[in-house]
Design a protein around this motif. Structure first.
Motif, PDB file in Angstrom:
ATOM      1  N   ALA A  32       0.913  -1.185   0.033  1.00  0.00           N
ATOM      2  CA  ALA A  32       0.009   0.009  -0.083  1.00  0.00           C
ATOM      3  C   ALA A  32       0.782   1.298   0.134  1.00  0.00           C
ATOM      4  CB  ALA A  32      -0.974   0.236   1.346  1.00  0.00           C
ATOM      5  N   ALA A  33       0.312   2.441  -0.404  1.00  0.00           N
ATOM      6  CA  ALA A  33       0.864   3.874  -0.434  1.00  0.00           C
ATOM      7  C   ALA A  33       1.423   3.644   0.935  1.00  0.00           C
ATOM      8  CB  ALA A  33       0.100   4.716  -0.724  1.00  0.00           C
ATOM      9  N   GLY A  34       2.898   4.441   1.113  1.00  0.00           N
ATOM     10  CA  GLY A  34       3.368   4.698   2.446  1.00  0.00           C
ATOM     11  C   GLY A  34       4.165   3.592   3.117  1.00  0.00           C
ATOM     12  N   GLU A  35       4.018   2.278   2.345  1.00  0.00           N
ATOM     13  CA  GLU A  35       4.672   1.420   3.068  1.00  0.00           C
ATOM     14  C   GLU A  35       6.121   0.773   2.289  1.00  0.00           C
ATOM     15  OE1 GLU A  35       2.043  -2.024   3.174  1.00  0.00           O
ATOM     16  OE2 GLU A  35       0.830  -1.205   4.710  1.00  0.00           O
ATOM     17  N   VAL A  36       7.013   0.220   2.902  1.00  0.00           N
ATOM     18  CA  VAL A  36       7.914  -0.227   2.044  1.00  0.00           C
ATOM     19  C   VAL A  36       7.894  -1.513   1.405  1.00  0.00           C
ATOM     20  CG1 VAL A  36       9.725   1.110   3.492  1.00  0.00           C
ATOM     21  CG2 VAL A  36       9.207  -1.499   4.089  1.00  0.00           C
ATOM     22  N   GLY A  37       8.758  -1.740   0.228  1.00  0.00           N
ATOM     23  CA  GLY A  37       8.645  -2.822  -0.726  1.00  0.00           C
ATOM     24  C   GLY A  37       8.072  -2.561  -1.894  1.00  0.00           C
ATOM     25  N   GLY A  38       7.512  -3.899  -2.655  1.00  0.00           N
ATOM     26  CA  GLY A  38       7.169  -3.475  -3.688  1.00  0.00           C
ATOM     27  C   GLY A  38       8.061  -3.877  -4.988  1.00  0.00           C
ATOM     28  N   ASN A  39       7.718  -3.492  -6.112  1.00  0.00           N
ATOM     29  CA  ASN A  39       8.539  -3.403  -7.188  1.00  0.00           C
ATOM     30  C   ASN A  39       9.871  -2.583  -6.962  1.00  0.00           C
ATOM     31  OD1 ASN A  39       9.720  -3.131  -9.696  1.00  0.00           O
ATOM     32  ND2 ASN A  39       8.334  -1.968 -10.729  1.00  0.00           N
ATOM     33  N   PRO A  40      11.089  -3.452  -6.954  1.00  0.00           N
ATOM     34  CA  PRO A  40      12.280  -2.760  -6.654  1.00  0.00           C
ATOM     35  C   PRO A  40      12.803  -1.710  -7.836  1.00  0.00           C
ATOM     36  CG  PRO A  40      12.758  -5.056  -7.421  1.00  0.00           C
ATOM     37  CD  PRO A  40      11.225  -4.697  -7.192  1.00  0.00           C
ATOM     38  N   GLY A  41      12.123  -1.981  -8.898  1.00  0.00           N
ATOM     39  CA  GLY A  41      12.720  -1.005 -10.092  1.00  0.00           C
ATOM     40  C   GLY A  41      13.061   0.366  -9.768  1.00  0.00           C
ATOM     41  N   PRO A  42      11.916   1.081  -9.153  1.00  0.00           N
ATOM     42  CA  PRO A  42      12.389   2.581  -9.065  1.00  0.00           C
ATOM     43  C   PRO A  42      13.171   2.815  -8.143  1.00  0.00           C
ATOM     44  CG  PRO A  42       9.868   1.929  -9.380  1.00  0.00           C
ATOM     45  CD  PRO A  42      10.695   0.756  -9.160  1.00  0.00           C
ATOM     46  N   MET A  43      13.415   1.878  -6.940  1.00  0.00           N
ATOM     47  CA  MET A  43      14.436   2.184  -6.004  1.00  0.00           C
ATOM     48  C   MET A  43      15.866   2.254  -6.646  1.00  0.00           C
ATOM     49  SD  MET A  43      12.690   3.312  -3.204  1.00  0.00           S
ATOM     50  CE  MET A  43      11.479   4.207  -4.543  1.00  0.00           C
ATOM     51  N   THR A  44      16.081   1.034  -7.578  1.00  0.00           N
ATOM     52  CA  THR A  44      17.345   0.660  -7.946  1.00  0.00           C
ATOM     53  C   THR A  44      17.547   1.951  -8.727  1.00  0.00           C
ATOM     54  OG1 THR A  44      16.683  -1.626  -7.992  1.00  0.00           O
ATOM     55  CG2 THR A  44      18.539  -0.762  -9.760  1.00  0.00           C
ATOM     56  N   ALA A  45      16.800   2.677  -9.761  1.00  0.00           N
ATOM     57  CA  ALA A  45      16.911   3.771 -10.454  1.00  0.00           C
ATOM     58  C   ALA A  45      17.396   4.879  -9.507  1.00  0.00           C
ATOM     59  CB  ALA A  45      15.564   3.816 -11.296  1.00  0.00           C
ATOM     60  N   MET A  46      16.740   4.856  -8.385  1.00  0.00           N
ATOM     61  CA  MET A  46      17.141   6.264  -7.582  1.00  0.00           C
ATOM     62  C   MET A  46      18.577   6.017  -6.815  1.00  0.00           C
ATOM     63  SD  MET A  46      15.460   6.941  -3.623  1.00  0.00           S
ATOM     64  CE  MET A  46      16.394   8.114  -2.535  1.00  0.00           C
ATOM     65  N   GLY A  47      18.952   4.707  -6.578  1.00  0.00           N
ATOM     66  CA  GLY A  47      20.480   4.465  -6.410  1.00  0.00           C
ATOM     67  C   GLY A  47      21.310   4.850  -7.479  1.00  0.00           C
ATOM     68  N   ILE A  48      20.985   4.583  -8.647  1.00  0.00           N
ATOM     69  CA  ILE A  48      21.783   4.679  -9.860  1.00  0.00           C
ATOM     70  C   ILE A  48      21.826   6.182 -10.140  1.00  0.00           C
ATOM     71  CG2 ILE A  48      21.987   4.303 -12.574  1.00  0.00           C
ATOM     72  CD1 ILE A  48      22.649   1.733 -11.011  1.00  0.00           C
ATOM     73  N   PHE A  49      20.701   6.908 -10.239  1.00  0.00           N
ATOM     74  CA  PHE A  49      21.032   8.359 -10.088  1.00  0.00           C
ATOM     75  C   PHE A  49      21.931   9.088  -9.277  1.00  0.00           C
ATOM     76  CE2 PHE A  49      19.238  12.688  -9.123  1.00  0.00           C
ATOM     77  CZ  PHE A  49      18.995  13.297 -10.442  1.00  0.00           C
ATOM     78  N   LEU A  50      21.662   8.621  -7.868  1.00  0.00           N
ATOM     79  CA  LEU A  50      22.719   9.215  -6.895  1.00  0.00           C
ATOM     80  C   LEU A  50      24.176   8.652  -6.895  1.00  0.00           C
ATOM     81  CD1 LEU A  50      20.349   8.801  -3.977  1.00  0.00           C
ATOM     82  CD2 LEU A  50      20.835  10.876  -5.009  1.00  0.00           C
ATOM     83  N   GLY A  51      24.271   7.548  -7.375  1.00  0.00           N
ATOM     84  CA  GLY A  51      25.640   7.085  -7.793  1.00  0.00           C
ATOM     85  C   GLY A  51      26.184   7.438  -8.893  1.00  0.00           C
ATOM     86  N   MET A  52      25.509   7.964 -10.081  1.00  0.00           N
ATOM     87  CA  MET A  52      25.900   8.738 -11.124  1.00  0.00           C
ATOM     88  C   MET A  52      26.283  10.006 -10.926  1.00  0.00           C
ATOM     89  SD  MET A  52      24.053   9.097 -14.971  1.00  0.00           S
ATOM     90  CE  MET A  52      23.591   7.292 -15.048  1.00  0.00           C
ATOM     91  N   ARG A  53      25.708  10.743  -9.837  1.00  0.00           N
ATOM     92  CA  ARG A  53      25.921  12.063  -9.322  1.00  0.00           C
ATOM     93  C   ARG A  53      27.394  12.118  -8.545  1.00  0.00           C
ATOM     94  NH1 ARG A  53      21.527  14.957  -6.142  1.00  0.00           N
ATOM     95  NH2 ARG A  53      22.027  13.854  -4.147  1.00  0.00           N
TER      96      ARG A  53
END
Length: 346
Positions: A137-158
């Motif tokens: 549900a909204a506000g809970e952790v988990g679910g499709n890991p894709g967007p969180m992987t993308a977040m880490g790539i973005f920050l690592g690329m920075r």
């Protein structure tokens, strides 16, 4: 198997076959030094069973390193399911896979990876509790890991931009992105919003063209992306794409992407460094998804805590880059050394 180059004192390798559904899979546990071996299940075609075995050995070792470097209380494991021309990923097929995971008694925790979905995880969860990446549900952790992987790539690329190009902003940075799946699409969206210029490619040219049109980027053929002149090459599809020939053809300053096992051989990190190309070790930069999945599985934390843990990828990579510059070693060797100490294999 014990003499294979990619066998690295793996704790267990399980071959799974279910005659009724045609399931053929391999589950590899590399290390449980820090906790249960966590890593997703991949469903894809392989040229041979040996190719699948090599892949799962490399992927599971990468998960040990990834989870250790991310500070997670988990070891490293992986499952690969061989997709054959007549394979039907039916409910019975998935339940047979769930039984195989459950038979390991919690030593292995799975989630979705290439070729698997949230829905598939829901089916697995009917027969085993050792699964994550389930809808939340909204506000809970988990679910499709894709967007969180993308977040880490973005920050690592920075972090890579700051170290290699002394840039603090993505504005005007040209990124050549390979793979427009779940992670690649989410990463492209972040990069476009931050002002980056995008060149995109995918095995499905229509998917790349549609994403490029939506984000104001350019689409090129799949076989042209690795020779595109850009600031950053971001591989977000298949692994083992950086070898002697492809590294020689790169025209970028940085390689930073989501694909696992990007280096085809142990010497390819040094080849990148020799060309002055900064390589962000894949298992360090792409840990965002597993950070999210582990928080879900352990039932701890909230979105703010998970986001903070993913944000630490930027500083972690900066430390790898700094040590590589100080020691004269390539970034992959530095990261491997750090990870192996953490799992007690130094």
């Amino acid at each position: 198997m014990f003499d294979m180059p990619d066998f690295d004192a793996h704790e267990a390798v399980t071959f799974v076959h279910d005659a009724g559904t045609g399931l053929a899979a391999i589950i590899a546990l590399h290390s449980t030094h820090l906790g249960p071996a966590a890593g997703g299940t991949r469903f894809q075609p392989y040229a041979s069973a040996d190719a699948a075995l090599t892949d799962v050995l490399r992927l599971s070792r990468g998960m040990s390193y990834k989870n250790a470097m991310a500070g997670l209380p988990m070891g490293g494991g992986k499952a690969v399911v061989l997709q054959r021309p007549d394979t039907v990923k039916s409910e019975a097929f998935l339940l047979a896979l769930a039984d195989a995971v459950d038979a390991l008694g919690g030593r292995y925790v799975t989630a979705e990876d290439m070729g698997m979905s949230e829905h598939d995880m829901v089916v697995l969860a009917r027969r085993t509790r050792h699964v994550a990446g389930l809808p939340v549900a909204a506000g809970e952790v988990g679910g499709n890991p894709g967007p969180m992987t993308a977040m880490g790539i973005f920050l690592g690329m920075r972090a890579a931009l700051a170290h290699r190009l002394a840039r603090v902003s993505f504005t005007g940075v040209h990124v050549a992105l390979q793979g427009c799946g779940s992670v690649g699409t989410a990463l492209a969206e972040r990069l476009a919003a931050a002002g980056a210029r995008l060149t995109l490619a995918d095995a499905d040219p229509l998917r790349a063209a549609a994403l490029a049109a939506r984000l104001g980027g350019t689409a090129v053929a799949a076989d042209a992306i690795m020779t595109t002149s850009a600031d950053v090459f971001s591989p977000c599809a298949a692994g083992a794409i950086l070898d002697d020939a492809s590294i020689a053809a790169l025209d970028v300053a940085i390689v930073a992407g989501a694909a696992n096992n990007q280096l085809a051989t142990p010497g390819d990190g040094a080849r990148l460094a020799a060309r002055g190309i900064l390589y962000a070790p894949d298992y360090v930069i792409n840990a965002g998804g597993i950070i999210n999945v582990v928080a879900e599985y352990l039932g701890r934390g909230d979105p703010a805590t998970v986001n903070a843990d993913i944000a630490a990828i930027e500083g972690r990579l900066a430390a790898v880059f700094a040590e590589a510059a100080r020691s004269g070693r390539s970034t992959d060797v530095v990261a491997d050394s750090m990870a192996r100490r953490l799992i007690g294999r130094d």
